[in-house]
Design an enzyme around this catalytic site. Structure first.
Site, short mmCIF file in Angstrom:
data_model
loop_
_atom_site.label_atom_id
_atom_site.label_comp_id
_atom_site.label_asym_id
_atom_site.label_seq_id
_atom_site.Cartn_x
_atom_site.Cartn_y
_atom_site.Cartn_z
N GLU A 55 -11.29 9.59 -0.83
CA GLU A 55 -10.63 9.81 -0.27
C GLU A 55 -10.61 11.55 -0.81
OE1 GLU A 55 -7.51 7.86 1.74
OE2 GLU A 55 -8.42 6.36 0.51
N SER B 192 -8.32 5.32 4.61
CA SER B 192 -9.32 6.46 5.61
C SER B 192 -9.76 5.34 6.30
CB SER B 192 -9.69 7.32 4.50
OG SER B 192 -8.49 7.82 4.53
N TYR C 53 -11.24 11.81 10.69
CA TYR C 53 -10.77 13.23 9.92
C TYR C 53 -11.82 14.64 10.75
CZ TYR C 53 -8.12 10.42 6.77
OH TYR C 53 -7.51 9.90 6.02
N ARG D 220 3.05 5.23 7.24
CA ARG D 220 2.77 4.97 8.20
C ARG D 220 2.33 3.54 8.33
NH1 ARG D 220 -1.50 8.11 8.26
NH2 ARG D 220 -2.63 5.52 8.69
N ASP E 3 -0.33 1.49 10.70
CA ASP E 3 -0.67 0.76 12.16
C ASP E 3 -1.23 -0.37 12.54
OD1 ASP E 3 -1.81 3.61 11.33
OD2 ASP E 3 -3.63 2.86 9.79
N GLU F 40 -2.36 -2.85 8.66
CA GLU F 40 -1.93 -2.14 7.47
C GLU F 40 -0.25 -0.94 7.99
OE1 GLU F 40 -4.83 0.74 6.02
OE2 GLU F 40 -5.82 -0.43 6.36
N ASN G 285 0.71 2.69 5.28
CA ASN G 285 0.08 3.46 4.30
C ASN G 285 0.97 4.52 3.73
OD1 ASN G 285 -2.63 3.31 5.06
ND2 ASN G 285 -1.96 3.79 7.13
N GLY H 219 -1.57 10.94 5.67
CA GLY H 219 -2.69 11.79 5.79
C GLY H 219 -1.78 13.21 5.94
#
Length: 308
Positions: free
Chosen positions: A19, A145, A212, A251, A253, A269, A271, A275
């Site tokens: 990443e 990601s 992205y 964050r 998901d 999951e 994070n 990002g």
């Protein structure tokens, strides 16, 4: 910050993970935002000379803009603890646990959060036969990601052929159908609050490109959801954040299968290093709540610490 010497912040970015490019984008954006907020900023592309660079720069605080292995899994956090440098985002244990999807799921199950069935198997076994009934997902146990994700559709006759770059052991988990949702949690321990929920729209699979690349996906914020589902998303995200021991920001998901109501809401999951690129969800959700990008980055800096 007028009237006093501004804090000197070293922004770590780049690194060696898959990443790297995302991290460079995040780091540069955060560095610019912190300068706009009045901080003195040094940008560091994290390489083998990281310790020497940090000693040379001598920052007051480190802003961790790294993603993926070494930057998100507790490695750099342990280094910064050793150097006694306060840093943003989560500490060693929370970072390492969240990055290890199997261990994170165990934590989530222990506090009653809904997750899908999964198992860790040798890469060869995942290519030899269906480990779970299709549909299912094959992915690395410790990447983010959407790096290295394979979706095996219902009715597939054969297991996936995995790339040579996949690790020796992989996670195989049941596929969670439904809408892709994400919710950011912000705040120091004891003051965490969920921000908005984003509904992510995309064609095909929600992979690295969809996340992205410009035009890869579109977002609805706030997500148009029943009140019960909105409340549950907020609750799950905050509980996941606290169960892992996250700090400052995370964050989570989720997937929601509308046909099943609340039973169709699954935590995928969490994070610890969301990002911070122009298309990232955490800054977008903060802006929706009236928090500018500069103010968001400044809040993370002001909550920076080590050894916790």
């Amino acid at each position: 910050m007028s009237g006093r010497t501004p804090k000197h912040v070293a922004v770590l970015m780049g690194g060696r993970s898959a990443e790297r490019e995302v991290s460079l984008s995040s780091g540069r954006g955060c560095a610019a935002a912190l300068r706009a907020a009045g901080y003195r900023v040094s940008e560091i592309d994290a390489g083998d000379d990281l310790v020497e660079r940090l000693h040379a720069v001598a920052p007051d605080v480190v802003f961790n803009g790294l993603h993926g292995r070494w930057g998100e899994d507790g490695c750099v956090q342990g280094l910064l603890d050793w150097l006694r440098l306060p840093y943003t985002h989560s500490g060693v244990l929370a970072s390492a646990t969240a990055m290890d999807k199997t261990r994170a799921k165990a934590v989530f199950r222990a506090v009653g959060l809904p997750v899908v069935e999964s198992r860790i198997v040798p890469k060869a076994a995942a290519m030899a036969a269906h480990v779970l009934p299709p549909p299912y997902v094959v992915k690395p146990n410790a990447e983010g990601s959407s790096v290295g994700i394979y979706i095996v559709r219902e009715g597939a006759n054969t297991p996936p052929r995995l790339a040579d770059t996949m690790p020796a052991e992989v996670m195989v988990e049941s596929y969670a159908p439904g809408r892709e949702l994400t919710c950011t949690v912000l705040g120091a321990p004891g003051t965490e609050r969920a921000l908005a929920i984003t509904d992510i729209h995309f064609e095909g699979d929600y992979d690295y490109a969809a996340k992205y690349e410009v035009g890869g996906s579109s977002h609805t914020i706030p997500a148009d959801l029943p009140a019960e589902i909105t409340a549950a998303c907020h609750d799950y995200a905050v509980r996941a954040h606290r169960a892992l021991g996250c700090r400052s920001i995370s964050r989570s998901d989720l997937r929601w299968d509308e046909r099943r109501g609340l039973d169709g809401l699954i935590l995928l999951e969490t994070n610890t290093q969301p990002g911070m690129t122009p298309t990232s969800h955490a800054p977008e959700q903060a802006a929706h709540c009236g928090i500018s990008f500069a103010a968001l980055c400044a809040e993370l800096v002001e909550d920076a610490s080590c050894d916790r």
